[in-house]
Scaffold this motif. Structure first.
Motif, PDB file in Angstrom:
ATOM      1  N   ALA A  53      52.430  46.761  40.626  1.00  0.00           N
ATOM      2  CA  ALA A  53      51.834  48.075  40.924  1.00  0.00           C
ATOM      3  C   ALA A  53      52.916  49.088  41.300  1.00  0.00           C
ATOM      4  O   ALA A  53      52.847  50.253  40.897  1.00  0.00           O
ATOM      5  CB  ALA A  53      50.806  47.941  42.043  1.00  0.00           C
ATOM      6  N   ALA A  54      53.924  48.660  42.059  1.00  0.00           N
ATOM      7  CA  ALA A  54      55.026  49.567  42.427  1.00  0.00           C
ATOM      8  C   ALA A  54      55.792  50.015  41.182  1.00  0.00           C
ATOM      9  O   ALA A  54      56.172  51.186  41.061  1.00  0.00           O
ATOM     10  CB  ALA A  54      55.971  48.883  43.414  1.00  0.00           C
ATOM     11  N   ILE A  55      55.996  49.099  40.251  1.00  0.00           N
ATOM     12  CA  ILE A  55      56.671  49.454  38.996  1.00  0.00           C
ATOM     13  C   ILE A  55      55.804  50.425  38.205  1.00  0.00           C
ATOM     14  O   ILE A  55      56.293  51.429  37.688  1.00  0.00           O
ATOM     15  CB  ILE A  55      56.983  48.184  38.175  1.00  0.00           C
ATOM     16  N   ASP A  56      54.524  50.126  38.124  1.00  0.00           N
ATOM     17  CA  ASP A  56      53.589  50.978  37.376  1.00  0.00           C
ATOM     18  C   ASP A  56      53.493  52.387  37.975  1.00  0.00           C
ATOM     19  O   ASP A  56      53.345  53.362  37.246  1.00  0.00           O
ATOM     20  CB  ASP A  56      52.207  50.325  37.360  1.00  0.00           C
ATOM     21  N   ARG A  57      53.598  52.488  39.299  1.00  0.00           N
ATOM     22  CA  ARG A  57      53.525  53.797  39.971  1.00  0.00           C
ATOM     23  C   ARG A  57      54.861  54.538  39.924  1.00  0.00           C
ATOM     24  O   ARG A  57      54.951  55.653  40.421  1.00  0.00           O
ATOM     25  CB  ARG A  57      53.094  53.618  41.430  1.00  0.00           C
ATOM     26  N   ARG A  58      55.882  53.870  39.393  1.00  0.00           N
ATOM     27  CA  ARG A  58      57.217  54.470  39.288  1.00  0.00           C
ATOM     28  C   ARG A  58      57.789  54.777  40.672  1.00  0.00           C
ATOM     29  O   ARG A  58      58.308  55.851  40.915  1.00  0.00           O
ATOM     30  CB  ARG A  58      57.178  55.719  38.414  1.00  0.00           C
ATOM     31  N   GLU A  59      57.711  53.818  41.579  1.00  0.00           N
ATOM     32  CA  GLU A  59      58.191  53.981  42.954  1.00  0.00           C
ATOM     33  C   GLU A  59      59.339  53.000  43.226  1.00  0.00           C
ATOM     34  O   GLU A  59      59.105  51.889  43.702  1.00  0.00           O
ATOM     35  CB  GLU A  59      57.054  53.761  43.941  1.00  0.00           C
ATOM     36  N   PRO A  60      60.572  53.407  42.947  1.00  0.00           N
ATOM     37  CA  PRO A  60      61.714  52.511  43.145  1.00  0.00           C
ATOM     38  C   PRO A  60      61.853  51.994  44.578  1.00  0.00           C
ATOM     39  O   PRO A  60      62.223  50.840  44.786  1.00  0.00           O
ATOM     40  CB  PRO A  60      62.916  53.370  42.757  1.00  0.00           C
ATOM     41  N   ARG A  92      64.113  58.857  32.983  1.00  0.00           N
ATOM     42  CA  ARG A  92      64.263  58.895  31.523  1.00  0.00           C
ATOM     43  C   ARG A  92      62.915  59.035  30.812  1.00  0.00           C
ATOM     44  O   ARG A  92      62.816  59.699  29.798  1.00  0.00           O
ATOM     45  CB  ARG A  92      64.963  57.621  31.061  1.00  0.00           C
ATOM     46  N   HIS A  93      61.894  58.370  31.353  1.00  0.00           N
ATOM     47  CA  HIS A  93      60.574  58.374  30.715  1.00  0.00           C
ATOM     48  C   HIS A  93      59.553  59.010  31.656  1.00  0.00           C
ATOM     49  O   HIS A  93      59.428  58.590  32.805  1.00  0.00           O
ATOM     50  CB  HIS A  93      60.129  56.946  30.388  1.00  0.00           C
ATOM     51  N   ARG A  94      58.841  59.989  31.137  1.00  0.00           N
ATOM     52  CA  ARG A  94      57.827  60.651  31.957  1.00  0.00           C
ATOM     53  C   ARG A  94      56.697  59.685  32.320  1.00  0.00           C
ATOM     54  O   ARG A  94      56.118  59.776  33.396  1.00  0.00           O
ATOM     55  CB  ARG A  94      57.279  61.864  31.218  1.00  0.00           C
ATOM     56  N   GLU A  95      56.404  58.779  31.418  1.00  0.00           N
ATOM     57  CA  GLU A  95      55.384  57.765  31.676  1.00  0.00           C
ATOM     58  C   GLU A  95      55.981  56.390  31.412  1.00  0.00           C
ATOM     59  O   GLU A  95      56.643  56.187  30.399  1.00  0.00           O
ATOM     60  CB  GLU A  95      54.167  57.984  30.784  1.00  0.00           C
ATOM     61  N   THR A  96      55.790  55.487  32.336  1.00  0.00           N
ATOM     62  CA  THR A  96      56.217  54.107  32.151  1.00  0.00           C
ATOM     63  C   THR A  96      55.039  53.211  32.478  1.00  0.00           C
ATOM     64  O   THR A  96      54.073  53.635  33.118  1.00  0.00           O
ATOM     65  CB  THR A  96      57.398  53.739  33.072  1.00  0.00           C
ATOM     66  N   GLY A  97      55.119  51.992  32.051  1.00  0.00           N
ATOM     67  CA  GLY A  97      54.061  51.048  32.372  1.00  0.00           C
ATOM     68  C   GLY A  97      54.533  49.627  32.173  1.00  0.00           C
ATOM     69  O   GLY A  97      55.537  49.368  31.500  1.00  0.00           O
ATOM     70  N   ILE A  98      53.817  48.733  32.775  1.00  0.00           N
ATOM     71  CA  ILE A  98      54.117  47.312  32.643  1.00  0.00           C
ATOM     72  C   ILE A  98      52.784  46.572  32.547  1.00  0.00           C
ATOM     73  O   ILE A  98      51.826  46.902  33.255  1.00  0.00           O
ATOM     74  CB  ILE A  98      54.962  46.789  33.833  1.00  0.00           C
ATOM     75  N   ALA A  99      52.752  45.630  31.659  1.00  0.00           N
ATOM     76  CA  ALA A  99      51.594  44.735  31.542  1.00  0.00           C
ATOM     77  C   ALA A  99      52.156  43.316  31.553  1.00  0.00           C
ATOM     78  O   ALA A  99      53.113  43.023  30.834  1.00  0.00           O
ATOM     79  CB  ALA A  99      50.835  45.007  30.250  1.00  0.00           C
ATOM     80  N   ILE A 100      51.590  42.461  32.393  1.00  0.00           N
ATOM     81  CA  ILE A 100      52.084  41.085  32.461  1.00  0.00           C
ATOM     82  C   ILE A 100      50.999  40.129  31.995  1.00  0.00           C
ATOM     83  O   ILE A 100      49.806  40.405  32.101  1.00  0.00           O
ATOM     84  CB  ILE A 100      52.585  40.713  33.874  1.00  0.00           C
ATOM     85  N   GLY A 101      51.469  39.011  31.471  1.00  0.00           N
ATOM     86  CA  GLY A 101      50.570  37.957  31.032  1.00  0.00           C
ATOM     87  C   GLY A 101      50.180  37.076  32.204  1.00  0.00           C
ATOM     88  O   GLY A 101      50.496  37.369  33.362  1.00  0.00           O
TER      89      GLY A 101
END
Length: 159
Positions: A53-60, A92-101
């Motif tokens: 969720a932290a990665i998805d929210r773009r919160e380093p 670098r990217h205005r929108e980022t996302g992560i999906a995990i299996g």
């Protein structure tokens, strides 16, 4: 004699009630023991979800709080380097996302290994991402002061 006959059912009822209480206590203890065994894995899975969720929210900074002080990643990436990498990708990217299996979790006393696949994507806000890559991910977690911390992370592109 009549009193003895009337007392027998009472004794049987008391014996049954006592054995029923012991059965209930034994069942409750075994359920609590089973819950205690599941609790560390459930807490670890929750911690992984919080990291994602932290990665998805773009919160380093939130991402960094999941990392152990001696965190190590691919190519010698350390804790501060991981935060900088996440910040750079967010810029670098205005929108980022992560999906995990699905997570494959191997638990030990105070450490665990989690294997999964991850799809990382970054874009400029259009319908399709500018870039996307699938990875095989293996992470090492350590229990520190009652909290699961990410100690190591290895990832490898799948394509």
């Amino acid at each position: 004699m009549e009193n003895r006959i009337q007392d027998r059912p009472r004794h049987r009822m008391r014996d049954r009630a006592a054995s029923g209480r012991w059965l209930f206590v034994a069942l409750a203890v075994s359920l609590l023991a089973a819950c205690a065994r599941e609790a560390p894995e459930a807490a670890l899975r929750g911690r992984v979800a919080s990291l994602v969720a932290a990665i998805d929210r773009r919160e380093p900074a939130a991402l960094q709080q999941h990392l152990a002080p001696d965190f190590i990643g691919n190519g010698g990436l350390d804790r501060d380097g991981a935060r900088r990498l996440a910040a750079g990708l967010a810029l670098r990217h205005r929108e980022t996302g992560i999906a995990i299996g699905p997570l494959q979790v191997e638990m030990a006393q105070d450490h665990a290994t989690v294997r999964t696949t991850a799809l990382l994507r970054g874009g400029s806000g259009g319908m399709l991402p500018d870039s996307a890559q699938a990875y095989e991910v293996q992470s090492g977690w350590r229990l520190e002061d009652g909290e699961w911390m990410l100690a190591s992370l290895r990832w490898q592109p799948m394509l």
